[in-house]
Design an enzyme around this catalytic site. Structure first.
Site, PDB file in Angstrom:
ATOM      1  N   HIS A   1      10.936  -2.646   6.477  1.00  0.00           N
ATOM      2  CA  HIS A   1       9.648  -3.316   6.335  1.00  0.00           C
ATOM      3  C   HIS A   1       8.875  -3.225   7.642  1.00  0.00           C
ATOM      4  CE1 HIS A   1      10.839  -5.969   2.633  1.00  0.00           C
ATOM      5  NE2 HIS A   1      11.022  -4.675   2.439  1.00  0.00           N
TER       6      HIS A   1
ATOM      7  N   GLU B   1       7.584  -5.429   9.634  1.00  0.00           N
ATOM      8  CA  GLU B   1       8.011  -6.320  10.718  1.00  0.00           C
ATOM      9  C   GLU B   1       9.205  -5.746  11.480  1.00  0.00           C
ATOM     10  OE1 GLU B   1       7.069  -9.065   7.140  1.00  0.00           O
ATOM     11  OE2 GLU B   1       7.577  -6.971   7.500  1.00  0.00           O
TER      12      GLU B   1
ATOM     13  N   CYS C   1       9.031 -11.404   4.078  1.00  0.00           N
ATOM     14  CA  CYS C   1       9.939 -11.705   2.971  1.00  0.00           C
ATOM     15  C   CYS C   1      11.070 -12.615   3.449  1.00  0.00           C
ATOM     16  CB  CYS C   1      10.503 -10.412   2.383  1.00  0.00           C
ATOM     17  SG  CYS C   1      11.541  -9.460   3.512  1.00  0.00           S
TER      18      CYS C   1
ATOM     19  N   CYS D   1      13.020 -10.369   6.291  1.00  0.00           N
ATOM     20  CA  CYS D   1      12.360 -10.189   7.588  1.00  0.00           C
ATOM     21  C   CYS D   1      12.303 -11.495   8.382  1.00  0.00           C
ATOM     22  CB  CYS D   1      10.955  -9.649   7.384  1.00  0.00           C
ATOM     23  SG  CYS D   1      10.936  -7.954   6.772  1.00  0.00           S
TER      24      CYS D   1
ATOM     25  N   SER E   1     -18.332  20.316 -18.634  1.00  0.00           N
ATOM     26  CA  SER E   1     -18.327  19.190 -17.695  1.00  0.00           C
ATOM     27  C   SER E   1     -18.078  19.600 -16.241  1.00  0.00           C
ATOM     28  CB  SER E   1     -17.252  18.174 -18.104  1.00  0.00           C
ATOM     29  OG  SER E   1     -15.970  18.783 -18.105  1.00  0.00           O
TER      30      SER E   1
ATOM     31  N   TRP F   1     -19.291  21.617 -12.870  1.00  0.00           N
ATOM     32  CA  TRP F   1     -18.943  20.351 -12.234  1.00  0.00           C
ATOM     33  C   TRP F   1     -20.182  19.477 -12.222  1.00  0.00           C
ATOM     34  CZ3 TRP F   1     -14.007  19.308 -11.294  1.00  0.00           C
ATOM     35  CH2 TRP F   1     -13.120  20.362 -11.088  1.00  0.00           C
TER      36      TRP F   1
ATOM     37  N   LEU G   1      -3.860  17.061 -13.633  1.00  0.00           N
ATOM     38  CA  LEU G   1      -3.643  15.639 -13.349  1.00  0.00           C
ATOM     39  C   LEU G   1      -2.649  15.426 -12.208  1.00  0.00           C
ATOM     40  CD1 LEU G   1      -3.572  14.072 -16.938  1.00  0.00           C
ATOM     41  CD2 LEU G   1      -5.530  14.531 -15.455  1.00  0.00           C
TER      42      LEU G   1
END
Length: 376
Positions: free
Chosen positions: A55, A57, A82, A91, A175, A177, A211
């Site tokens: 983490h 920290e 946490c 942490c 479509s 561009w 995608l």
């Protein structure tokens, strides 16, 4: 006790910038940055880079070149530390053991089961704690995580590129561009920040999209790719079910889909049968619960107007991002950004809050949070 001053704001801004560097990599964990300061000099910095790694920290404490200076230092962290064991130890224990005397927190833990626990543990250990420094910015940074951790469903963003008269393609369906390169680059950055992307089967048939999330000097991100396809019409030669990322593609079908087509698609990608609310309309609420349970914290809708409209009708959209190009396409039947069932009463109008406008090349990006009428 809370207090705000220029010094706290300055170092929290640095921590927030560090947290943002991990955008798109920490899910299902939040983005968190931390800065360790002694006598107004930074002696350590850290950010959470990926789920399962240290983490922020811990990184900040470990990065201090002179550990003996940590005693009496101030830790600036963008999210409440946490206090429970997960993939890593809490942490709060590390902060106490390091001898840090003050902790400045931007936002408390959004999980109701843990909110405030970390603060109480630190204060009980004699550490001074200040909360709420640049809280709004911290919560916006983790808006997807905050939504998912409290609802167990993905934070849904709709995105569309359209002409100034609201069309996403010409009358003939062309479509590419509508928007220019700066807008397309911003759209790609949107993709890079989410866990999954969704389109309808009509988009797959018409555009054969990849995608994927591709950014300069960064590795292509493997997004979960989802296609709404009740009748299993996804072409067998579609990129989504044939490229190197096909294992990350899910085709969402209904029980009415032809068995042979389902079998063919199942050889290429993951096929999920979803219930329908009515013939031809998949149960999107069910799907969101399913994806949330699989730790998909954020979902980007890039489908056509009907797909986008279906999510809006279902009350599932949290944020809208529209890229406007200074073009007029006209056409009564030209595809539009949002379809759906439509609204008949003015009191049912869906509004956008927290509006942001940004100039991108020759166009404009508009974003805002979706505010549904209370009865939806």
């Amino acid at each position: 006790m809370n207090s705000t001053n220029a010094t706290d704001v300055h170092f929290m801004q640095i921590a927030l910038r560090m947290a943002a560097e991990s955008r798109g990599h920490t899910s299902p964990n939040p983005m968190v940055g931390a800065v360790l300061v002694k006598n107004e000099i930074i002696i350590g910095k850290g950010r959470h880079k990926r789920a399962g790694l240290a983490h922020a920290e811990i990184e900040a404490i470990s990065s201090a070149r002179h550990p003996h200076l940590i005693s009496g230092a101030t830790l600036y962290v963008t999210l409440e530390p946490c206090s429970t064991f997960g993939r890593t130890p809490p942490c709060t224990s590390a902060i106490i053991q390091a001898g840090i005397s003050r902790v400045v927190i931007a936002a408390t833990d959004p999980n109701p089961a843990h909110a405030g626990n970390g603060i109480r543990i630190l204060e009980n250990a004699g550490i001074s704690v200040a909360c709420g420094i640049l809280e709004d910015r911290a919560r916006e940074l983790n808006e997807a995580f905050n939504h998912w951790i409290t609802t167990q469903t993905p934070f849904v963003t709709i995105k569309s590129a359209l002409s100034i008269d609201g069309k996403t393609a010409t009358e003939s369906g062309q479509s590419k561009w509508i928007t220019d390169e700066p807008a397309r680059a911003a759209g790609m950055r949107l993709r890079y920040g989410v866990d999954a992307i969704l389109v309808g089967v009509r988009t797959v048939i018409a555009d054969n999209p990849t995608l994927t999330a591709r950014l300069p000097n960064k590795k292509t991100k493997m997004l979960r790719r989802i296609v709404l396809d009740p009748l299993a019409r996804t072409p067998a030669d579609a990129i989504l079910v044939n490229d190197e990322f096909r294992a990350f593609t899910n085709i969402i079908i209904s029980k009415r889909a032809p068995a042979q087509r389902v079998a063919e698609l199942s050889q290429k990608a993951g096929v999920i049968e979803a219930p329908e609310t009515e013939p031809g309309r998949l149960d999107l609420q069910w799907l969101m619960r399913r994806l949330g349970g699989e730790k998909i914290t954020s979902l980007l809708i890039e489908g056509g107007g009907e797909t986008t409209g279906a999510f809006i009708d279902a009350g599932l959209v949290n944020k809208a991002v529209f890229f406007y190009a200074p073009k007029i396409l006209c056409g009564a039947s030209a595809p539009r950004a949002v379809a759906g069932t439509g609204i008949t009463r003015s009191e049912d109008i869906i509004r956008l809050d927290s509006i942001k406008w940004r100039r991108l090349g020759s166009g404009i990006m508009l974003s805002g949070t979706v505010n549904y009428p209370h009865h939806i």
